[in-house]
Design a protein around this motif. Structure first.
Motif, PDB file in Angstrom:
ATOM      1  N   LEU A 259       0.757  -1.599   0.045  1.00  0.00           N
ATOM      2  CA  LEU A 259      -0.014  -0.227   0.193  1.00  0.00           C
ATOM      3  C   LEU A 259       0.937   1.117   0.098  1.00  0.00           C
ATOM      4  CD1 LEU A 259      -3.134   0.814  -0.002  1.00  0.00           C
ATOM      5  CD2 LEU A 259      -2.643   0.406   2.563  1.00  0.00           C
ATOM      6  N   VAL A 260      -0.038   2.215  -0.831  1.00  0.00           N
ATOM      7  CA  VAL A 260       0.942   3.536  -0.925  1.00  0.00           C
ATOM      8  C   VAL A 260      -0.219   4.482   0.009  1.00  0.00           C
ATOM      9  CG1 VAL A 260       2.225   6.133  -1.943  1.00  0.00           C
ATOM     10  CG2 VAL A 260       2.942   3.198  -3.002  1.00  0.00           C
ATOM     11  N   ILE A 261       0.339   5.119   1.090  1.00  0.00           N
ATOM     12  CA  ILE A 261      -0.891   6.183   1.236  1.00  0.00           C
ATOM     13  C   ILE A 261       0.117   7.904   1.357  1.00  0.00           C
ATOM     14  CG2 ILE A 261      -1.424   7.449   3.490  1.00  0.00           C
ATOM     15  CD1 ILE A 261      -2.054   4.525   4.561  1.00  0.00           C
ATOM     16  N   PRO A 262      -0.605   7.931  -0.361  1.00  0.00           N
ATOM     17  CA  PRO A 262       0.215   9.121  -0.292  1.00  0.00           C
ATOM     18  C   PRO A 262      -0.981  10.776   0.582  1.00  0.00           C
ATOM     19  CG  PRO A 262      -1.164   8.754  -2.600  1.00  0.00           C
ATOM     20  CD  PRO A 262      -1.356   7.869  -1.342  1.00  0.00           C
ATOM     21  N   HIS A 263      -0.018  11.728   0.684  1.00  0.00           N
ATOM     22  CA  HIS A 263      -0.513  13.114   0.963  1.00  0.00           C
ATOM     23  C   HIS A 263      -1.664  13.091   0.648  1.00  0.00           C
ATOM     24  CE1 HIS A 263      -2.226  16.547   1.964  1.00  0.00           C
ATOM     25  NE2 HIS A 263      -0.941  17.735   1.255  1.00  0.00           N
ATOM     26  N   GLN A 264      -2.982  13.190   0.584  1.00  0.00           N
ATOM     27  CA  GLN A 264      -4.146  13.542  -0.392  1.00  0.00           C
ATOM     28  C   GLN A 264      -4.238  15.090  -0.736  1.00  0.00           C
ATOM     29  OE1 GLN A 264      -6.289  10.850  -0.417  1.00  0.00           O
ATOM     30  NE2 GLN A 264      -4.454   9.870   0.453  1.00  0.00           N
ATOM     31  N   ARG A 308      -7.861   0.589   9.732  1.00  0.00           N
ATOM     32  CA  ARG A 308      -9.181   0.109  10.437  1.00  0.00           C
ATOM     33  C   ARG A 308      -9.839  -1.049   9.200  1.00  0.00           C
ATOM     34  NH1 ARG A 308      -6.863   3.556  13.153  1.00  0.00           N
ATOM     35  NH2 ARG A 308      -6.954   3.213  15.435  1.00  0.00           N
ATOM     36  N   GLU A 309      -9.817  -0.518   7.804  1.00  0.00           N
ATOM     37  CA  GLU A 309     -10.568  -1.638   6.579  1.00  0.00           C
ATOM     38  C   GLU A 309      -9.742  -2.349   6.360  1.00  0.00           C
ATOM     39  OE1 GLU A 309     -10.877   1.691   2.967  1.00  0.00           O
ATOM     40  OE2 GLU A 309     -11.783   3.261   5.172  1.00  0.00           O
ATOM     41  N   GLY A 310      -8.904  -3.720   7.055  1.00  0.00           N
ATOM     42  CA  GLY A 310      -7.852  -3.817   6.903  1.00  0.00           C
ATOM     43  C   GLY A 310      -6.939  -3.750   5.346  1.00  0.00           C
ATOM     44  N   ARG A 311      -6.420  -2.486   5.408  1.00  0.00           N
ATOM     45  CA  ARG A 311      -5.924  -2.472   3.967  1.00  0.00           C
ATOM     46  C   ARG A 311      -4.632  -3.175   4.280  1.00  0.00           C
ATOM     47  NH1 ARG A 311      -8.310   1.868   0.534  1.00  0.00           N
ATOM     48  NH2 ARG A 311      -6.499   0.662  -1.061  1.00  0.00           N
TER      49      ARG A 311
END
Ligand code: COA
Length: 336
Positions: A259-264, A308-311
């Motif tokens: 998973l990549v979590i980019p700044h939104q 919390r979404e299980g990602r």
């Protein structure tokens, strides 16, 4: 040498939802324009009292996110031996929000460090926490990122390019000593101050007697200003570079990343980055449609939701990456 691992996550956003339709009543804009250019459908703004003050302060908002992260980590506030607070919107010019957080959590003389790195605040904060933990300066760090954007936006048509993008919110993580291979594997940090004035809020002016003039206020120079197209161009390029660089530094490839979590910042930027790196939407987290751009808070809010979404599962490789005012940019590679 211990590695820093994220052991708890939390977030808090105001109850008040401001939709694109609500903005149509304040300025000359449209739901269609905002969705097409940014992917944002709604954002949260703190309610204002009749005197214009927000329902709670930025630090109080941060404390709500922090308490959730502390509970998630299964620790007590007293276990924290360093607070790091990242925000571009502190409650006052000085001191920074870190000391207000220390007080709100009922801590007693715990160190508090403030980070002013705009949208890149979380990435810099996590890298700093990793450094403190590796050096043995701290064992448990609380990193809080929170933004009250709504009070600083020009809600008239003159400010529509920025006002439609930004939202209020806070996210927090507890960072402790990682067990086994778990933790921050690498971080990369960059800046380019020659572009500082392409996305900035000029007032209060530290080197001006009185810090601002009436003429400045009349010109609206207290509001943030942005060269949107230039920011867009640099952001897309730097996001990709930072992901590639941090993967190389950590000895991993794009294929290894769960998973990549980019700044939104903008859904179009997120989509372009995913495409260029060959990552499908299932591997690039996005919640911008409901919160807009919450600057430093956007990654920890997204991280708390992703968990919390299980990602994210234990052992997954996570990349957090950001670009913002400064310009500043960077990324972290984390074994979850
Ligand atoms: N509603 C309606 N029209 C708007 C508007 C709004 N909220 N904001 C600007 N416009 C208008 C402009 O005035 C311009 O009108 P004109 O053609 O009559 O002059 C037109 O829309 C196009 O403006 P432009 O700035 O060229 O649009 P754009 O396609 O570049 O999109 C942004 C604007 C801000 C959405 C885009 O540049 C962007 O996302 N930039 C990066 C922003 C960002 O991520 N910032 C944070 C970085 S961390």
């Amino acid at each position: 040498m211990p590695r820093a691992a994220i052991t708890g996550t939390g977030f808090w956003v105001p109850e008040q939802v401001v939709t694109n339709r609500d903005l149509e009543g304040m300025m000359d804009t449209s739901d269609a324009w905002i969705v097409e250019r940014s992917g944002i459908r709604e954002r949260r703004w703190l309610r204002l009292d009749p005197d214009g003050y927000t329902e709670i302060t930025g630090a109080e908002m941060g404390a709500r996110a922090a308490r959730m992260a502390i509970e998630d980590a299964g620790i007590e506030p007293g276990d924290i031996d360093l607070v790091i607070y990242a925000t571009v919107n502190p409650d006052c010019f000085f001191p920074g929000n870190g000391v207000f957080m220390e007080d709100l959590l009922g801590l007693d003389t715990t160190g508090a460090l403030d980070i002013r790195n705009q949208c890149t605040g979380f990435v810099y904060g996590l890298a700093a926490a990793d450094g403190f933990i590796q050096a043995g300066t701290a064992r448990t760090v609380l990193l809080v990122c929170g933004e009250v954007q709504s009070t600083g936006l020009d809600r008239s048509t003159a400010g529509r390019d920025l006002a439609v993008l930004f939202g209020d919110g806070a996210g927090a993580v507890v960072i402790g000593e990682g067990q086994g291979d778990r933790g921050v594997l690498a971080s990369v940090l960059h800046s380019q101050g020659r572009f500082a004035r392409e996305l900035w809020a000029e007032i209060p002016v530290g080197n001006l007697k009185g810090r601002w003039t009436d003429a400045m206020l009349e010109e609206g120079r207290q509001y943030p200003r942005m060269n949107g197209q230039m920011v867009f161009k640099h952001a897309t390029r730097r996001f990709c570079e930072a992901v590639t660089e941090v993967l190389a530094k950590g000895g991993a490839t794009v294929d290894d990343v769960a998973l990549v979590i980019p700044h939104q910042a903008n859904q179009r930027i997120t989509d372009a980055v995913g495409q260029r790196l060959g990552l499908g939407p299932e591997r690039v987290f996005s919640n911008i449609a409901k919160y807009g751009n919450t600057t430093a808070a956007s990654i920890p809010i997204a991280l708390a939701e992703a968990v919390r979404e299980g990602r994210l599962q234990r052992g997954d490789l996570l990349v957090t990456v950001a670009f913002g005012s400064g310009f500043t940019w960077g990324a972290n590679l984390v074994r979850w």
